[in-house]
Scaffold this active site. Structure first.
Site, PDB file in Angstrom:
ATOM      1  N   ASN B 385       0.820  -1.198   0.000  1.00 11.23           N
ATOM      2  CA  ASN B 385       0.000   0.000   0.000  1.00 11.23           C
ATOM      3  C   ASN B 385       0.864   1.262   0.000  1.00 11.23           C
ATOM      4  O   ASN B 385       1.066   1.893  -1.043  1.00 11.23           O
ATOM      5  CB  ASN B 385      -0.947  -0.020   1.208  1.00 11.23           C
ATOM      6  CG  ASN B 385      -2.102   0.941   1.037  1.00 11.23           C
ATOM      7  OD1 ASN B 385      -1.989   1.928   0.332  1.00 11.23           O
ATOM      8  ND2 ASN B 385      -3.214   0.657   1.671  1.00 11.23           N
ATOM      9  N   ASP B 386       1.425   1.606   1.146  1.00  3.95           N
ATOM     10  CA  ASP B 386       2.185   2.858   1.228  1.00  3.95           C
ATOM     11  C   ASP B 386       3.358   2.903   0.251  1.00  3.95           C
ATOM     12  O   ASP B 386       3.700   3.961  -0.259  1.00  3.95           O
ATOM     13  CB  ASP B 386       2.719   3.057   2.653  1.00  3.95           C
ATOM     14  CG  ASP B 386       1.573   3.273   3.638  1.00  3.95           C
ATOM     15  OD1 ASP B 386       0.526   3.782   3.202  1.00  3.95           O
ATOM     16  OD2 ASP B 386       1.747   2.935   4.816  1.00  3.95           O
ATOM     17  N   VAL B 387       3.961   1.735  -0.009  1.00  4.76           N
ATOM     18  CA  VAL B 387       5.177   1.729  -0.831  1.00  4.76           C
ATOM     19  C   VAL B 387       4.887   1.968  -2.314  1.00  4.76           C
ATOM     20  O   VAL B 387       5.811   2.084  -3.111  1.00  4.76           O
ATOM     21  CB  VAL B 387       5.962   0.412  -0.673  1.00  4.76           C
ATOM     22  CG1 VAL B 387       6.409   0.240   0.770  1.00  4.76           C
ATOM     23  CG2 VAL B 387       5.159  -0.787  -1.126  1.00  4.76           C
ATOM     24  N   VAL B 388       3.608   2.008  -2.703  1.00  6.04           N
ATOM     25  CA  VAL B 388       3.273   2.331  -4.091  1.00  6.04           C
ATOM     26  C   VAL B 388       2.407   3.583  -4.160  1.00  6.04           C
ATOM     27  O   VAL B 388       1.798   3.873  -5.174  1.00  6.04           O
ATOM     28  CB  VAL B 388       2.528   1.162  -4.796  1.00  6.04           C
ATOM     29  CG1 VAL B 388       3.482   0.011  -5.059  1.00  6.04           C
ATOM     30  CG2 VAL B 388       1.332   0.696  -3.982  1.00  6.04           C
ATOM     31  N   SER B 426       0.311   3.155   7.355  1.00 10.31           N
ATOM     32  CA  SER B 426       0.535   4.491   7.883  1.00 10.31           C
ATOM     33  C   SER B 426      -0.769   5.264   8.024  1.00 10.31           C
ATOM     34  O   SER B 426      -0.775   6.382   8.490  1.00 10.31           O
ATOM     35  CB  SER B 426       1.479   5.267   6.965  1.00 10.31           C
ATOM     36  OG  SER B 426       0.841   5.526   5.748  1.00 10.31           O
TER      37      SER B 426
END
Lengths: 96, 459
Positions: B385-388, B426
């Site tokens: 999720n956050d990493v993309v 996050s």
């Protein structure tokens, strides 16, 4: 006996060695490598053994006993999980 | 006799130290890594066995019992632990090492065996660092294991830590000046243990890997310092090597997570300050059916899979690899793109994929593959999720702004397998999911991947 300045030289050289050995590690190996270095400081076991071997009072012996148990756990556990992780890394080009 | 065994012991420690460095070197490449840990293991066995010959020792029976108790317990847990739980196990074993270094310091100080200001200082420092690493690592373990659910924070926390640190250093200084007076030694270790707890409690789960890595380096340093006290070159070398390697590893991890070490230790983000009232991304979430997703994947030329920790939680990695094998059989080029923090710690996802049988040469890190997304027909995002999240590139107000991300949004199509609508680790809404060329495949990761395998094979 290791003389004071000799000890300092050992410390300096070992510090640079550790840095250089790790410097070019790919991210894929960060977790196993952390685990591997965690295993290496399991050498604290030999220190705990020496401390226990010299312990005289009950207090010293008790603390040293705990120390040896913990140190053995560090060394053996660190080896077990690192080896498990690393044996899984395989290339698509077959065994090398 | 004394002379011979002394030489044999020194020679064995020398060999052990050399094997540790050689082993670590081999562990830094995936091709030789496996043999690296075995060599280091040989060094450990040699050093441990020869230590029994140290002149003037007693308590051999109890010592053997202690080694057996600690060793067997650790072997059993280490063999059984699930790969997803690896980070907290490393924290636990590391804490044990720190505790052992602390114990050595305590024994030597109580016994009054340490003489000379320099050695006494090193012994005290090693004891403090070891004790902090011990209690801190246990807290880190408890947090990742879910035993402590939330970060405990109170106002003036940094002040409390500074006061504790000052008190610890004062107690240490008193010992250096007056020698190991038992009440002061007790106070020293009580303070140091407490400091480890109060330092670690406020740190959020997301930052824990950096903290574990830091404690790993600290334990190494503590072991080296106690090596000076015991005049043991193997401990000095191995401890120092781990201390510096661990420090470097900690910096690399913090950088990969877009956090500075000071930030991790003193600010207490990482637990997701829930984004309040932030305007959601423009656009809508567009669902896709399994059959359509299978067609999209099956008729692609290149698919890049972006796995996240959600995939591991759903135990979907085996099915995902099966899906990729089905695609590869159809002539599709499949690559895995791994963000440094895709798992619970950098490199953790690689371990999880390796467990599922994915060859490491199909796996690329962010720097290697980011330029390739533009040529990919589909980016398949599973549990990441956050990493993309492209807002990391554009939105300066976002907590993840500046974090390096995988450019999944640059692929021609994006398929996201996700359990339901909701924000990431996050707590930040993901703008990627709202893009025009993004499709959401809702469901359990393992079940959906399994359905995709069937659908692709049926094409």
């Amino acid at each position: 006996m290791i003389d004071g300045f000799i000890a300092l030289y050992i410390f300096m050289l070992a510090a640079f060695t550790g840095y250089e050995v790790i410097a070019r590690v790919p991210v894929i190996l960060h977790t196993p490598l952390m685990s591997g270095s965690n295993f290496v400081h399991g050498i604290v076991l030999v220190g705990a053994m020496v401390a226990m071997g010299r312990a005289e009072t009950t207090l010293e012996l008790t603390i040293a006993f705990v120390g040896v148990v913990l140190a053995a756990g560090n060394a053996v556990g660190g080896y077990a999980v690192t080896e498990r992780m690393l044996e899984m890394f395989k290339s698509s080009k077959g065994k090398r | 006799m004394g002379n011979f065994s002394a030489t044999a012991i020194q020679a064995s420690y020398f060999i052990a130290a050399a094997l540790f460095i050689f082993g670590l070197k081999r562990m830094s490449s995936p091709v030789t890594a496996r043999s690296g840990i075995v060599w280091a293991g040989v060094g450990m066995v040699v050093a441990t066995l020869i230590t029994f010959l140290t002149p003037g020792m007693g308590n051999y029976l109890l010592m053997t019992v202690a080694i057996a108790v600690g060793g067997i317990a650790a072997w059993v847990t280490g063999r059984r632990v699930a790969m997803t739980d690896m980070p907290q196990m490393i924290a636990l074993y590391n804490g044990m090492g720190g505790g052992a270094a602390g114990a050595i310091a305590a024994v030597e100080l109580f016994a009054g065996d340490v003489h000379g200001t320099a050695v006494l200082t090193l012994g005290v420092l090693g004891g403090i660092i070891g004790a902090v690493s011990f209690s801190g690592s246990l807290i880190a373990f408890a947090k990742l294991q879910g035993l402590i659910k939330r970060s405990i924070r109170f106002s003036g926390q940094n002040l409390v830590n500074i006061v504790l640190l000052a008190a610890t250093v004062l107690a240490g200084a008193a010992i250096v000046v007056h020698g190991g007076v038992p009440p002061i030694v007790t106070a020293l270790f009580a303070l140091a243990l407490l400091l480890g707890i109060t330092m670690t409690l406020p740190i959020g789960g997301a930052d824990m890997p950096v903290v574990i890595s830091l404690y790993n380096a600290l334990t190494g340093l503590a072991v080296a310092f106690e090596g000076f006290v015991l005049n043991n070159a193997a401990m000095i070398i191995a401890g120092t090597v781990v201390g510096s390697a661990g420090t470097l590893l900690t910096q690399l991890m913090a950088k990969a997570m877009n956090r500075s070490l000071a930030n991790v230790l003193f600010s207490g983000f990482g637990e997701a300050p829930a984004t309040e009232g932030a305007a959601g991304p423009a656009g809508t979430l567009k669902a896709i059916e399994t059959a359509d997703a299978a067609v999209m994947l099956g008729f692609s030329e290149k698919v890049i899979v972006v796995p996240g920790y959600g995939m591991a939680v759903a135990q979907a990695q085996h099915k995902v690899w099966e899906l990729c094998q089905a695609l590869i059989a159809r002539g599709v080029t499949v690559k895995f793109a791994i963000h440094p923090v895709a798992g619970r710690m950098p490199g953790h996802m690689n371990v999880l994929l390796a467990e599922a049988g994915v060859p490491y040469d199909l796996i690329y890190d962010e720097a290697e593959i980011n330029a390739e997304f533009e040529t990919a027909d589909v980016a398949l995002v599973i549990g990441a999720n956050d990493v993309v999240n492209p807002v990391a590139r554009t939105d300066k107000s976002s907590p993840i702004y500046g974090m390096p991300i995988l450019n999944a949004d640059k692929a021609k199509n994006v398929i996201v397998i996700k359990r339901g609508q909701g924000a990431g680790f996050s707590g930040i809404e993901n703008a990627l999911f709202y893009l025009d060329h993004a499709r959401m495949l809702y469901g359990d990761g393992q079940a959906k991947a399994g359905e995709l395998v069937q659908a692709v094979k049926a094409l």
